[in-house]
Design an enzyme around this catalytic site. Structure first.
Site, PDB file in Angstrom:
ATOM      1  NE  ARG A   1      -0.309  -1.659   4.442  1.00  0.00           N
ATOM      2  CZ  ARG A   1       0.135  -1.233   5.623  1.00  0.00           C
ATOM      3  NH1 ARG A   1      -0.199  -0.056   6.063  1.00  0.00           N
ATOM      4  NH2 ARG A   1       0.910  -1.993   6.366  1.00  0.00           N
TER       5      ARG A   1
ATOM      6  CB  CYS B   1      17.019  18.733  35.256  1.00  0.00           C
ATOM      7  SG  CYS B   1      18.147  17.612  34.418  1.00  0.00           S
TER       8      CYS B   1
ATOM      9  CB  CYS C   1      20.426  21.037  35.184  1.00  0.00           C
ATOM     10  SG  CYS C   1      19.422  21.191  33.688  1.00  0.00           S
TER      11      CYS C   1
ATOM     12  CG  HIS D   1      16.891  20.480  30.910  1.00  0.00           C
ATOM     13  ND1 HIS D   1      17.117  19.375  31.697  1.00  0.00           N
ATOM     14  CD2 HIS D   1      15.552  20.490  30.654  1.00  0.00           C
ATOM     15  CE1 HIS D   1      15.968  18.757  31.911  1.00  0.00           C
ATOM     16  NE2 HIS D   1      15.005  19.403  31.289  1.00  0.00           N
TER      17      HIS D   1
ATOM     18  CG  ASN E   1      17.505   3.740  26.895  1.00  0.00           C
ATOM     19  OD1 ASN E   1      17.280   3.255  25.792  1.00  0.00           O
ATOM     20  ND2 ASN E   1      16.914   3.344  27.998  1.00  0.00           N
TER      21      ASN E   1
ATOM     22  CB  SER F   1      14.525   8.439  33.968  1.00  0.00           C
ATOM     23  OG  SER F   1      15.928   8.678  33.956  1.00  0.00           O
TER      24      SER F   1
ATOM     25  CG  HIS G   1      20.278  17.282  31.039  1.00  0.00           C
ATOM     26  ND1 HIS G   1      20.244  18.540  31.596  1.00  0.00           N
ATOM     27  CD2 HIS G   1      21.521  17.132  30.530  1.00  0.00           C
ATOM     28  CE1 HIS G   1      21.432  19.109  31.443  1.00  0.00           C
ATOM     29  NE2 HIS G   1      22.215  18.273  30.796  1.00  0.00           N
TER      30      HIS G   1
ATOM     31  CG  HIS H   1      21.311  11.242  30.170  1.00  0.00           C
ATOM     32  ND1 HIS H   1      20.040  11.707  29.934  1.00  0.00           N
ATOM     33  CD2 HIS H   1      21.153   9.979  30.665  1.00  0.00           C
ATOM     34  CE1 HIS H   1      19.154  10.783  30.279  1.00  0.00           C
ATOM     35  NE2 HIS H   1      19.801   9.714  30.717  1.00  0.00           N
TER      36      HIS H   1
ATOM     37  CD  GLN I   1      22.297   4.701  31.895  1.00  0.00           C
ATOM     38  OE1 GLN I   1      22.779   3.910  32.714  1.00  0.00           O
ATOM     39  NE2 GLN I   1      21.002   4.766  31.646  1.00  0.00           N
TER      40      GLN I   1
ATOM     41  CG  HIS J   1      28.381  -3.548  19.775  1.00  0.00           C
ATOM     42  ND1 HIS J   1      27.322  -4.116  19.111  1.00  0.00           N
ATOM     43  CD2 HIS J   1      28.035  -3.514  21.091  1.00  0.00           C
ATOM     44  CE1 HIS J   1      26.369  -4.400  19.996  1.00  0.00           C
ATOM     45  NE2 HIS J   1      26.778  -4.033  21.186  1.00  0.00           N
TER      46      HIS J   1
ATOM     47  CG  HIS K   1      29.639  -2.065  14.745  1.00  0.00           C
ATOM     48  ND1 HIS K   1      30.576  -3.038  15.029  1.00  0.00           N
ATOM     49  CD2 HIS K   1      28.488  -2.487  15.327  1.00  0.00           C
ATOM     50  CE1 HIS K   1      30.014  -4.003  15.734  1.00  0.00           C
ATOM     51  NE2 HIS K   1      28.742  -3.688  15.937  1.00  0.00           N
TER      52      HIS K   1
ATOM     53  CG  PHE L   1       4.169  -2.683  20.496  1.00  0.00           C
ATOM     54  CD1 PHE L   1       4.447  -2.349  21.811  1.00  0.00           C
ATOM     55  CD2 PHE L   1       3.328  -1.861  19.758  1.00  0.00           C
ATOM     56  CE1 PHE L   1       3.898  -1.216  22.392  1.00  0.00           C
ATOM     57  CE2 PHE L   1       2.769  -0.726  20.335  1.00  0.00           C
ATOM     58  CZ  PHE L   1       3.052  -0.402  21.652  1.00  0.00           C
TER      59      PHE L   1
ATOM     60  CD  GLN M   1       6.846  -9.145  10.419  1.00  0.00           C
ATOM     61  OE1 GLN M   1       6.600  -8.373  11.343  1.00  0.00           O
ATOM     62  NE2 GLN M   1       6.377  -8.946   9.200  1.00  0.00           N
TER      63      GLN M   1
HETATM   64  P1  H2U Z   1      18.217   6.822  31.617  1.00  0.00           P
HETATM   65  O1  H2U Z   1      19.354   7.117  30.686  1.00  0.00           O
HETATM   66  O2  H2U Z   1      17.492   5.559  31.278  1.00  0.00           O
HETATM   67  O3  H2U Z   1      17.316   7.991  31.783  1.00  0.00           O
HETATM   68  O4  H2U Z   1      18.879   6.616  33.063  1.00  0.00           O
HETATM   69  C1  H2U Z   1      19.534   7.639  33.743  1.00  0.00           C
HETATM   70  C2  H2U Z   1      20.489   7.040  34.756  1.00  0.00           C
HETATM   71  O5  H2U Z   1      20.822   8.039  35.700  1.00  0.00           O
HETATM   72  C3  H2U Z   1      19.896   5.875  35.524  1.00  0.00           C
HETATM   73  O6  H2U Z   1      20.734   4.749  35.346  1.00  0.00           O
HETATM   74  C4  H2U Z   1      20.943   7.463  36.971  1.00  0.00           C
HETATM   75  C5  H2U Z   1      19.918   6.349  36.971  1.00  0.00           C
HETATM   76  O7  H2U Z   1      20.336   5.320  37.846  1.00  0.00           O
HETATM   77  N1  H2U Z   1      20.717   8.496  37.976  1.00  0.00           N
HETATM   78  C6  H2U Z   1      21.728   8.828  38.853  1.00  0.00           C
HETATM   79  O8  H2U Z   1      22.802   8.221  38.818  1.00  0.00           O
HETATM   80  N2  H2U Z   1      21.539   9.833  39.749  1.00  0.00           N
HETATM   81  C7  H2U Z   1      20.368  10.515  39.887  1.00  0.00           C
HETATM   82  O9  H2U Z   1      20.282  11.425  40.685  1.00  0.00           O
HETATM   83  C8  H2U Z   1      19.193  10.124  39.084  1.00  0.00           C
HETATM   84  C9  H2U Z   1      19.420   9.127  37.996  1.00  0.00           C
HETATM   85 ZN    ZN Z   2      18.794  19.254  32.883  1.00  0.00          ZN
END
Ligand code: H2U
Ligand code: ZN
Length: 351
Positions: free
Chosen positions: A33, A54, A57, A117, A157, A165, A168, A170, A172, A285, A300, A316, A327
């Protein structure tokens, strides 16, 4: 044996992910389609440059009670709620046939990409994205030097639909004593390919994709972004250096600048696709940091965005995909074509 001529735009088929050995079911007949081109707009996400509430911040107190410094560019801190702890048992902690376990140790950190932020990576200046590239590199060097850390996973993420969460900007880092599942699968496939062919798998794959052209999205002198042949997520991409580089710290100055530039271009296209701040999980990776030689490894990044048709309609991974096999309907070639058509001027830059 079928006598029907195979048409990858018509016939359901399975594609093999040569990088991790998995398979994906492709059902292209379901996208016959025509595309309506309709974009459901979401309310603009107008955030302040500084949010006193935040926890990322500059100058603010985090949930754990620590205070962020008034950082001017990037800022790295140990995750206050780390999934891995530096001290503890490592390796097998039981030899029961049914109840196997291994102690896992490591370090989890958070990287603030910017003090602002209200920004995301594609809205940042290339020079500021370059700073993020350098932080990634520094962290792999520092954490990888720890003999108890065998893999450093850098990731971002992004977006509430991904469970992120905080808006801002960021990312990990989870650095662990064992090599996690996905890099371990890639390690095995790349190792076997080098042993068989004598060249790194992803360098040969990139050459084949460049020759074919159908799945290319953006390129510059040092990098290529493409939708992999075996992509699972609708607009999944992979970002590859042209040169053989095993991990982020191996990138030259020019490659880092080019990386910052292509990240901005790729992520701007993503945002423009549905005129929304595009959610995704992305990550790097590279070779394990276990002190061994990994000539088969090619650095990559993967981008796994969940959106399918609009800012609100996501794919989903349920039903057949949880029980049997991932799929997709829209093919990797169609996805690349859509992304190639996108402008590299951010849709919000004029607003
Ligand atoms: P996300 O990237 O999924 O939002 O996770 C943010 C991370 O920040 C999460 O692993 C950490 C949480 O444990 N965090 C802190 O280390 N200190 C804080 O004050 C809040 C969140
Ligand atoms: Zn912030």
């Amino acid at each position: 044996m079928t006598t029907i001529q195979f048409d990858p735009t018509e016939h359901p088929h399975r594609r093999r992910n040569v990088l991790n050995g998995d398979w994906v079911l492709v059902s292209p007949h379901r996208t016959k389609r025509p595309w309506q081109g309709q974009v459901e707009r979401t309310p603009p996400d107008d955030r302040p440059a500084y949010d006193p509430k935040c926890y990322l911040c500059p100058g603010n107190e985090r949930a754990g009670g620590r205070q962020n410094p008034p950082y001017p560019s990037t800022f790295v801190f140990d995750n206050d709620f780390a999934a891995l702890l530096a001290d503890g048992p490592r390796g097998p902690v039981g030899d029961d046939a049914f109840f196997q376990a291994e102690g896992e140790t490591g370090v989890c950190r958070v990287i603030c990409f910017s003090p602002r932020h209200d920004l995301t990576l594609p809205q940042m200046a290339v020079a500021d994205i370059r700073r993020v590239v350098d932080v990634w590199s520094e962290q792999v060097v520092e954490l990888g030097a720890n003999p108890a850390i065998h893999y450093v996973q850098l990731f971002e993420n992004k977006g509430a639909v991904m469970g992120c969460s905080n808006p801002h900007p960021h990312g990990q880092i989870w650095a662990s004593s064992s090599v996690p599942l996905e890099p371990a699968k890639e390690d095995e496939q790349q190792r076997a390919y080098l042993a068989r062919k004598g060249t790194p798998l992803l360098l040969d794959y990139l050459a084949a994709e460049l020759a074919n052209g159908e799945r290319l999205v953006v390129e510059n002198e040092h990098w290529v972004a493409l939708t992999p042949y075996w992509a699972v997520w609708p607009f999944e991409t992979m970002l590859l250096p042209r040169r053989h580089v095993r991990s982020v710290p191996g990138l030259s100055n020019d490659e880092r600048n080019a990386l910052a530039a292509i990240l901005k271009r790729l992520l701007t296209r993503y945002d423009n696709l549905f005129e929304t701040s595009f959610p995704y999980s992305m990550g790097w990776h590279g070779q394990p940091t276990d002190g061994k030689e990994h000539p088969h490894w090619q650095l990559h990044a993967h981008f796994y965005p969940p959106l399918l048709r609009s800012a609100t309609v996501k794919k989903f991974m349920v039903g057949y995909e949880m029980l049997a096999n991932p799929q997709r309907d829209i093919t990797a070639e169609q996805a690349a074509d859509r992304l190639r058509q996108m402008s590299e001027v951010h849709y919000r830059s004029g607003s």
